[in-house]
Design an enzyme around this catalytic site. Structure first.
Site, PDB file in Angstrom:
ATOM      1  N   ASP A  68       4.236   0.402  -8.092  1.00  0.00           N
ATOM      2  CA  ASP A  68       3.812   1.117  -9.296  1.00  0.00           C
ATOM      3  C   ASP A  68       3.545   2.587  -8.994  1.00  0.00           C
ATOM      4  O   ASP A  68       2.934   3.286  -9.796  1.00  0.00           O
ATOM      5  CB  ASP A  68       2.560   0.463  -9.897  1.00  0.00           C
ATOM      6  CG  ASP A  68       1.380   0.476  -8.945  1.00  0.00           C
ATOM      7  OD1 ASP A  68       1.578   0.759  -7.740  1.00  0.00           O
ATOM      8  OD2 ASP A  68       0.246   0.202  -9.397  1.00  0.00           O
ATOM      9  N   LYS A  96      -1.646  -9.611 -13.172  1.00  0.00           N
ATOM     10  CA  LYS A  96      -2.696  -9.090 -14.051  1.00  0.00           C
ATOM     11  C   LYS A  96      -2.842  -7.580 -13.858  1.00  0.00           C
ATOM     12  O   LYS A  96      -3.029  -6.825 -14.814  1.00  0.00           O
ATOM     13  CB  LYS A  96      -4.021  -9.804 -13.760  1.00  0.00           C
ATOM     14  CG  LYS A  96      -4.050 -11.250 -14.197  1.00  0.00           C
ATOM     15  CD  LYS A  96      -5.402 -11.878 -13.904  1.00  0.00           C
ATOM     16  CE  LYS A  96      -5.426 -13.341 -14.345  1.00  0.00           C
ATOM     17  NZ  LYS A  96      -6.727 -13.988 -14.020  1.00  0.00           N
ATOM     18  N   PHE A  97      -2.756  -7.145 -12.612  1.00  0.00           N
ATOM     19  CA  PHE A  97      -2.838  -5.721 -12.297  1.00  0.00           C
ATOM     20  C   PHE A  97      -1.708  -4.966 -12.993  1.00  0.00           C
ATOM     21  O   PHE A  97      -1.913  -3.886 -13.564  1.00  0.00           O
ATOM     22  CB  PHE A  97      -2.749  -5.549 -10.779  1.00  0.00           C
ATOM     23  CG  PHE A  97      -2.669  -4.128 -10.316  1.00  0.00           C
ATOM     24  CD1 PHE A  97      -3.809  -3.353 -10.217  1.00  0.00           C
ATOM     25  CD2 PHE A  97      -1.453  -3.563  -9.974  1.00  0.00           C
ATOM     26  CE1 PHE A  97      -3.739  -2.035  -9.790  1.00  0.00           C
ATOM     27  CE2 PHE A  97      -1.367  -2.254  -9.547  1.00  0.00           C
ATOM     28  CZ  PHE A  97      -2.517  -1.488  -9.453  1.00  0.00           C
ATOM     29  N   GLU A  98      -0.526  -5.553 -12.971  1.00  0.00           N
ATOM     30  CA  GLU A  98       0.639  -4.931 -13.593  1.00  0.00           C
ATOM     31  C   GLU A  98       0.495  -4.896 -15.113  1.00  0.00           C
ATOM     32  O   GLU A  98       0.842  -3.893 -15.759  1.00  0.00           O
ATOM     33  CB  GLU A  98       1.891  -5.713 -13.197  1.00  0.00           C
ATOM     34  CG  GLU A  98       3.200  -5.046 -13.528  1.00  0.00           C
ATOM     35  CD  GLU A  98       4.383  -5.847 -13.017  1.00  0.00           C
ATOM     36  OE1 GLU A  98       5.508  -5.490 -13.377  1.00  0.00           O
ATOM     37  OE2 GLU A  98       4.176  -6.823 -12.266  1.00  0.00           O
ATOM     38  N   ASP A 140       0.850  -1.192   0.000  1.00  0.00           N
ATOM     39  CA  ASP A 140       0.000   0.000   0.000  1.00  0.00           C
ATOM     40  C   ASP A 140       0.885   1.241   0.000  1.00  0.00           C
ATOM     41  O   ASP A 140       1.700   1.423   0.907  1.00  0.00           O
ATOM     42  CB  ASP A 140      -0.899  -0.013   1.239  1.00  0.00           C
ATOM     43  CG  ASP A 140      -2.039   0.993   1.141  1.00  0.00           C
ATOM     44  OD1 ASP A 140      -1.815   2.084   0.571  1.00  0.00           O
ATOM     45  OD2 ASP A 140      -3.138   0.700   1.639  1.00  0.00           O
TER      46      ASP A 140
END
Length: 239
Positions: free
Chosen positions: A180, A218-220, A144
């Protein structure tokens, strides 16, 4: 499976204070599959929190390099790494039980015997259960970022935490982080560069290309399509 998760802040001596969470509880509802996995596979792959140091050879039934992953989400990357590296052992820590259930289900489906998981605050686990000089690698992927300035102190990567991780790594062990959020990457770099005993493995003394050992999430993948960056940092314990 017990569910007692508290994340501490540190005092000036690096001791944990049971105050500030570095995460938000987002338990959500368990799917039937996750619930089934927690009921049936936790007794085999789960590790309850205790104040006794872990004996990794006893836990895994062999002597092998151990990687600790902090905050594994739904566990897809962790399971993929454990599957790809059967000669290594993996311990994952995640505070959200749906993620733990999902990871257990995937690990069972793959027939893995080199992966165990915990559902507890990682800082307490590091302090109470992880022996010094015992880990080949510590992984912290996409923690986070706590975007707001007033929440920056909640970020898990702070000097006392990084010092704690260093004490658990073997000489030559590596702390691998990825984010990210560029301001968090800069914060990580500043924190890690300030600590004696770590060596930045980046040739340019900042970030490293994503190593093949870290699967793309998948998020990346979605972030890449949208033009978002990802920053990997790898620091080796050298003393």
């Amino acid at each position: 499976m017990k569910n007692d998760v508290i994340s501490p802040e540190f005092d000036e001596n690096g001791r944990p204070l049971r105050r500030i969470r570095s995460f938000v509880r987002r338990q959500g509802r368990l799917t039937k599959g996750q619930e089934h996995a927690l009921e049936n596979y936790w007794p085999v792959m789960g590790v309850e929190f205790s104040e006794d140091m872990l004996d990794f050879p006893a836990l895994f039934g062999r002597e092998a390099p151990v990687t600790l992953e902090i905050g594994f989400g739904m566990g897809a990357s962790l399971v993929a790494m454990a599957k790809d590296r059967p000669e290594q052992d993996f311990l994952g820590i995640e505070v959200h039980s749906p993620g733990v259930g999902a990871c257990l289900a995937s690990a069972h489906e793959e027939g893995l015997s080199n992966l165990h998981v915990m559902c507890h605050d990682a800082v307490e686990v590091l302090h109470k259960m992880i022996p010094d000089n015992s880990l080949r690698m510590v992984q912290l992927f996409f923690p986070d970022p706590w975007h707001k300035a007033r929440h920056n102190k909640r970020r898990i990567v702070q000097v006392p935490f990084a010092e704690l991780v260093k004490s658990k790594l073997q000489l030559g062990g590596v702390f691998h982080m990825a984010t990210d959020w560029e301001p968090y990457a800069e914060h990580m770099l500043e924190v890690m560069s300030s600590i004696d005993g770590y060596k930045n493995l980046s040739e340019s003394n900042d970030y490293v290309p994503r190593p093949a050992s870290r699967p793309v999430t998948k998020f990346e993948q979605r972030g890449h399509r949208l033009g978002h960056g990802v920053w990997d940092l790898m620091f080796e314990r050298v003393k």
